[in-house]
Design an enzyme around this catalytic site. Sequence first.
Site, PDB file in Angstrom:
ATOM      1  N   CYS A 174      -6.534  -3.499   3.820  1.00  0.00           N
ATOM      2  CA  CYS A 174      -6.543  -1.698   4.028  1.00  0.00           C
ATOM      3  C   CYS A 174      -6.953  -1.153   2.757  1.00  0.00           C
ATOM      4  CB  CYS A 174      -4.820  -1.477   3.977  1.00  0.00           C
ATOM      5  SG  CYS A 174      -4.724   0.556   4.105  1.00  0.00           S
ATOM      6  N   CYS A 180       0.918  -1.178   0.003  1.00  0.00           N
ATOM      7  CA  CYS A 180      -0.048   0.099   0.063  1.00  0.00           C
ATOM      8  C   CYS A 180       0.857   1.372   0.050  1.00  0.00           C
ATOM      9  CB  CYS A 180      -1.054  -0.041   1.138  1.00  0.00           C
ATOM     10  SG  CYS A 180      -1.643   1.468   1.836  1.00  0.00           S
ATOM     11  N   HIS A 181       0.484   2.528  -0.486  1.00  0.00           N
ATOM     12  CA  HIS A 181       1.325   3.538  -0.623  1.00  0.00           C
ATOM     13  C   HIS A 181       1.848   4.017   0.773  1.00  0.00           C
ATOM     14  CE1 HIS A 181       2.663   6.499  -3.479  1.00  0.00           C
ATOM     15  NE2 HIS A 181       3.596   6.896  -2.629  1.00  0.00           N
ATOM     16  N   THR A 182       1.012   3.540   1.857  1.00  0.00           N
ATOM     17  CA  THR A 182       1.520   4.079   2.980  1.00  0.00           C
ATOM     18  C   THR A 182       2.724   3.368   3.615  1.00  0.00           C
ATOM     19  OG1 THR A 182      -1.015   4.013   3.786  1.00  0.00           O
ATOM     20  CG2 THR A 182       0.571   4.356   5.608  1.00  0.00           C
ATOM     21  N   CYS A 223     -14.615   2.485  20.519  1.00  0.00           N
ATOM     22  CA  CYS A 223     -15.121   1.105  19.827  1.00  0.00           C
ATOM     23  C   CYS A 223     -16.649   1.027  20.359  1.00  0.00           C
ATOM     24  CB  CYS A 223     -14.394   0.025  20.774  1.00  0.00           C
ATOM     25  SG  CYS A 223     -12.793  -0.171  20.074  1.00  0.00           S
ATOM     26  N   ARG A 265      -5.623   2.865  17.971  1.00  0.00           N
ATOM     27  CA  ARG A 265      -5.773   3.281  16.531  1.00  0.00           C
ATOM     28  C   ARG A 265      -4.525   3.230  16.193  1.00  0.00           C
ATOM     29  NH1 ARG A 265      -7.061   9.404  18.519  1.00  0.00           N
ATOM     30  NH2 ARG A 265      -8.879   8.344  19.645  1.00  0.00           N
ATOM     31  N   CYS A 271     -10.376  -2.576  20.232  1.00  0.00           N
ATOM     32  CA  CYS A 271     -10.256  -3.344  21.609  1.00  0.00           C
ATOM     33  C   CYS A 271     -11.606  -3.720  22.129  1.00  0.00           C
ATOM     34  CB  CYS A 271      -9.652  -2.207  22.609  1.00  0.00           C
ATOM     35  SG  CYS A 271     -10.605  -0.991  23.318  1.00  0.00           S
ATOM     36  N   CYS A 318     -13.230   0.680  24.518  1.00  0.00           N
ATOM     37  CA  CYS A 318     -13.176   1.990  24.782  1.00  0.00           C
ATOM     38  C   CYS A 318     -14.536   2.809  24.229  1.00  0.00           C
ATOM     39  CB  CYS A 318     -11.998   2.475  24.223  1.00  0.00           C
ATOM     40  SG  CYS A 318     -11.984   2.418  22.425  1.00  0.00           S
ATOM     41  N   ARG A 377      -2.500  -2.992  -7.305  1.00  0.00           N
ATOM     42  CA  ARG A 377      -2.032  -3.733  -6.102  1.00  0.00           C
ATOM     43  C   ARG A 377      -1.085  -4.911  -6.568  1.00  0.00           C
ATOM     44  NH1 ARG A 377      -2.419   0.180  -3.056  1.00  0.00           N
ATOM     45  NH2 ARG A 377      -3.269   0.092  -1.081  1.00  0.00           N
ATOM     46  N   CYS A 419     -10.185   3.691  17.825  1.00  0.00           N
ATOM     47  CA  CYS A 419      -9.866   2.923  19.051  1.00  0.00           C
ATOM     48  C   CYS A 419      -8.843   3.585  19.939  1.00  0.00           C
ATOM     49  CB  CYS A 419      -9.622   1.466  18.795  1.00  0.00           C
ATOM     50  SG  CYS A 419      -9.162   0.625  20.476  1.00  0.00           S
ATOM     51  N   HIS A 463       1.538  -4.297   5.598  1.00  0.00           N
ATOM     52  CA  HIS A 463      -0.129  -4.011   6.694  1.00  0.00           C
ATOM     53  C   HIS A 463      -1.066  -4.584   6.004  1.00  0.00           C
ATOM     54  CE1 HIS A 463       0.223  -0.196   4.613  1.00  0.00           C
ATOM     55  NE2 HIS A 463      -1.258  -0.304   4.700  1.00  0.00           N
ATOM     56  N   GLU A 464      -0.992  -4.924   4.584  1.00  0.00           N
ATOM     57  CA  GLU A 464      -2.142  -5.110   3.926  1.00  0.00           C
ATOM     58  C   GLU A 464      -1.806  -6.705   3.322  1.00  0.00           C
ATOM     59  OE1 GLU A 464      -3.822  -2.083   0.673  1.00  0.00           O
ATOM     60  OE2 GLU A 464      -3.576  -4.067  -0.538  1.00  0.00           O
TER      61      GLU A 464
HETATM   62  P1  NAD Z   1      -1.193   4.944  -5.106  1.00  0.00           P
HETATM   63  O1  NAD Z   1       0.097   5.530  -5.192  1.00  0.00           O
HETATM   64  O2  NAD Z   1      -1.506   3.744  -5.898  1.00  0.00           O
HETATM   65  O3  NAD Z   1      -2.267   6.071  -5.842  1.00  0.00           O
HETATM   66  C1  NAD Z   1      -2.141   7.595  -5.552  1.00  0.00           C
HETATM   67  C2  NAD Z   1      -2.765   8.320  -6.781  1.00  0.00           C
HETATM   68  O4  NAD Z   1      -2.676   9.588  -6.520  1.00  0.00           O
HETATM   69  C3  NAD Z   1      -1.581   7.992  -7.825  1.00  0.00           C
HETATM   70  O5  NAD Z   1      -2.340   7.640  -9.135  1.00  0.00           O
HETATM   71  C4  NAD Z   1      -1.197   9.536  -8.189  1.00  0.00           C
HETATM   72  O6  NAD Z   1      -0.666   9.667  -9.577  1.00  0.00           O
HETATM   73  C5  NAD Z   1      -1.964  10.119  -7.586  1.00  0.00           C
HETATM   74  N1  NAD Z   1      -1.858  11.674  -7.242  1.00  0.00           N
HETATM   75  C6  NAD Z   1      -0.473  11.949  -6.502  1.00  0.00           C
HETATM   76  N2  NAD Z   1      -0.481  13.348  -6.355  1.00  0.00           N
HETATM   77  C7  NAD Z   1      -1.843  13.856  -7.050  1.00  0.00           C
HETATM   78  C8  NAD Z   1      -2.220  15.181  -7.264  1.00  0.00           C
HETATM   79  N3  NAD Z   1      -1.799  16.178  -6.711  1.00  0.00           N
HETATM   80  N4  NAD Z   1      -3.466  15.192  -7.649  1.00  0.00           N
HETATM   81  C9  NAD Z   1      -3.853  14.018  -8.494  1.00  0.00           C
HETATM   82  N5  NAD Z   1      -3.847  13.122  -8.173  1.00  0.00           N
HETATM   83  C10 NAD Z   1      -2.105  12.504  -7.474  1.00  0.00           C
HETATM   84  O7  NAD Z   1      -1.560   4.935  -3.614  1.00  0.00           O
HETATM   85  P2  NAD Z   1      -2.815   4.072  -2.836  1.00  0.00           P
HETATM   86  O8  NAD Z   1      -2.215   2.787  -2.208  1.00  0.00           O
HETATM   87  O9  NAD Z   1      -4.007   4.131  -3.533  1.00  0.00           O
HETATM   88  O10 NAD Z   1      -3.077   5.149  -1.560  1.00  0.00           O
HETATM   89  C11 NAD Z   1      -3.522   6.378  -1.709  1.00  0.00           C
HETATM   90  C12 NAD Z   1      -3.269   7.335  -0.570  1.00  0.00           C
HETATM   91  O11 NAD Z   1      -3.938   6.800   0.515  1.00  0.00           O
HETATM   92  C13 NAD Z   1      -1.970   7.348   0.002  1.00  0.00           C
HETATM   93  O12 NAD Z   1      -1.697   8.375   0.601  1.00  0.00           O
HETATM   94  C14 NAD Z   1      -2.242   6.242   1.239  1.00  0.00           C
HETATM   95  O13 NAD Z   1      -0.991   6.582   2.115  1.00  0.00           O
HETATM   96  C15 NAD Z   1      -3.309   6.462   1.802  1.00  0.00           C
HETATM   97  N6  NAD Z   1      -4.127   5.523   2.549  1.00  0.00           N
HETATM   98  C16 NAD Z   1      -4.860   6.062   3.720  1.00  0.00           C
HETATM   99  C17 NAD Z   1      -5.521   5.021   4.299  1.00  0.00           C
HETATM  100  C18 NAD Z   1      -6.518   5.569   5.439  1.00  0.00           C
HETATM  101  O14 NAD Z   1      -6.959   4.920   6.073  1.00  0.00           O
HETATM  102  N7  NAD Z   1      -6.496   7.053   5.561  1.00  0.00           N
HETATM  103  C19 NAD Z   1      -5.483   3.637   4.038  1.00  0.00           C
HETATM  104  C20 NAD Z   1      -4.445   3.564   2.980  1.00  0.00           C
HETATM  105  C21 NAD Z   1      -3.884   4.396   2.197  1.00  0.00           C
HETATM  106 ZN    ZN Z   2      -2.676   0.794   3.549  1.00  0.00          ZN
END
Ligand code: NAD
Ligand code: ZN
Length: 590
Positions: A388, A258-260, A316, A328, A310, A313, A583, A324, A280-281
Amino acid sequence: MSSTAGQVIRCRAAVAWEAGKPLVIEEVEVAPPQAMEVRLQILFTALCHTDVYFWEAKGQTPLFPRIFGHEAGGIVESVGEGVTELKPGDHVLPVFTGECKECRHCKSEESNMCDLLRINTDRGVMLNDGKSRFSIRGQPIYNFLGTSTFSEYTVLHVGSVAKINPAAPLDKVCVLSCGISTGLGATLNVAKPKKGSTVAIFGLGAVGLAMSSTAGQVIRCRAAVAWEAGKPLVIEEVEVAPPQAMEVRLRILFTSLCHTDVYFWEAKGQTPLFPRIFGHEAGGIVESVGEGVTDLQPGDHVLPVFTGECKECRHCKSEESNMCDLLRINTDRGVMLNDGNSRFSIKGQPIYHFLGTSTFSEYTVLHVGSVAKINPAAPLDKVCVLSCGISTGLGATLNVAKPKKGSTVAIFGLGAVGLAAAEGARIAGASRIIGIDLNPKRFDEAKKFGITEFVNPKDYDKPVQEVIAEMTDGGVDRSVECTGNVNAMISAFECVHDGWGVAVLVGVPNKDDAFKTHPVNFLNERTLKGTFFGNYKPRSDLPSVVEKYMNKELEVEKFITHSVPFSEINKAFDYMLQGDGLRCIIRMDA
Ligand code: NAD
Ligand code: ZN
């Protein structure tokens, strides 16, 4: 309905004509199953020492010609009269000792010595009519243990057939139909050693070795270790300590990127915490559980989740939150809550955890609250992506943005998370779904996800929120941001319609990003929200997201564009950094 039901089947079998002489592959006739019998197609069989022993027939009643074999896995071909709990197509393991479910032994908790079907090594025929179901040109060939699995088809009493999870690979689990279960149960059900006790095993064949369960032991396995920010991961042998109180040790079978993970591995402007095991995925199986864990047991199929539940809390207990207090998301902590230490080490050097999940390891330890038990029939190589990204995007739309039927939704960022958010908009009945991404490669893929229009901000010399306002007569009803870029977050907010527009942030921003917009944008009755994991509570809600996939409401396959063996995990990073595909599944057994 199989066309062979009720017919004699001709197939190959390995016949033992004489004691101790090599088996001969013959064409045999296999009669249809009679009352309370089942005919199986055997797909895999293994050899147990019991077969060899009766084939050698040293000091035993020799009964030849005979078809040996009792450790196997197969599929029900047809069933005889009165059989109600098995049907053609069921995946099954034949077992040399049966369970009629009626006799004193079957009804006792202590015994498995069924009066009707207990092991009988001398009988070479079926109980129903005292005859064999195998013959060669009219000459009967004797059964062995009521199983005779060295034949492409065989007939058993229904009480000697165990129906199993159809997702279990028969080429592996066939060995559970005798030797491995025998050894395991001899220790766990009969000897019952206490934690910390000493056990002697006489005979280190498959049966003997099955007893040395890994529970309570340090496991040595492969993990992909990030020694430094932004440097390729290195596959190392790590030690994984047993789970402590309220912890669970999982065997990871599939993980994805995942991007994270990439973001914290790059550690740009983040607290760098190295060496670390990311990931994490994923999807896996419980290997062992620590003290106090009651709702999970070894063998359960599970998804690890980066944000926990949990169940105690205020969060939850609230219907609105999944944040959580105890579990969290925490991206800075690299240790377990219980004792502030890591469960991973290499020659005594601790390796940090990531998000409490660290799934880039063949085995990992999590808090029980971060583990969701799922339907064991769900294929882990697919549903791992629900742990995720896909659930996050889906929930961001369905649980947080909540678009009305017929509304217009803008999705910023068309990676897996954004496209899952688009899926949510489609499921909610949005009539226009506008996809925004800087990477034009994304648009082709995105067409499979019901996105109706595409905008690349690079094609315009004004802010993309203005472009969208023009396209939509003043703004979209809902927007979901899935980029992690703060400018995209601002655009996502400013492109929603005044009066009712709702924007939802999902992307993980840089540590020192600041969100800047004019307060009047809020006064004009726009709402800005954010979410982790699409507001799903991992333990309570994730199993139902898996069911959406099982019921074909949600397609997961189209998010999976690549697959690599664990040894090539760095390729998955390359794909994501190049914006290639969605993915990438990392197969831990390869
Ligand atoms: P990814 O890299 O596969 O996709 C991100 C996309 O955003 C890419 O296609 C990229 O070209 C595009 N992008 C980047 N900057 C941009 C902009 N300024 N304008 C338009 N498009 C833009 O990533 P992903 O795995 O799909 O994750 C996406 C985001 O979600 C990441 O920041 C990730 O960390 C976050 N995330 C958050 C949670 C959460 O629970 N909040 C969970 C998972 C992932
Ligand atoms: Zn993720």
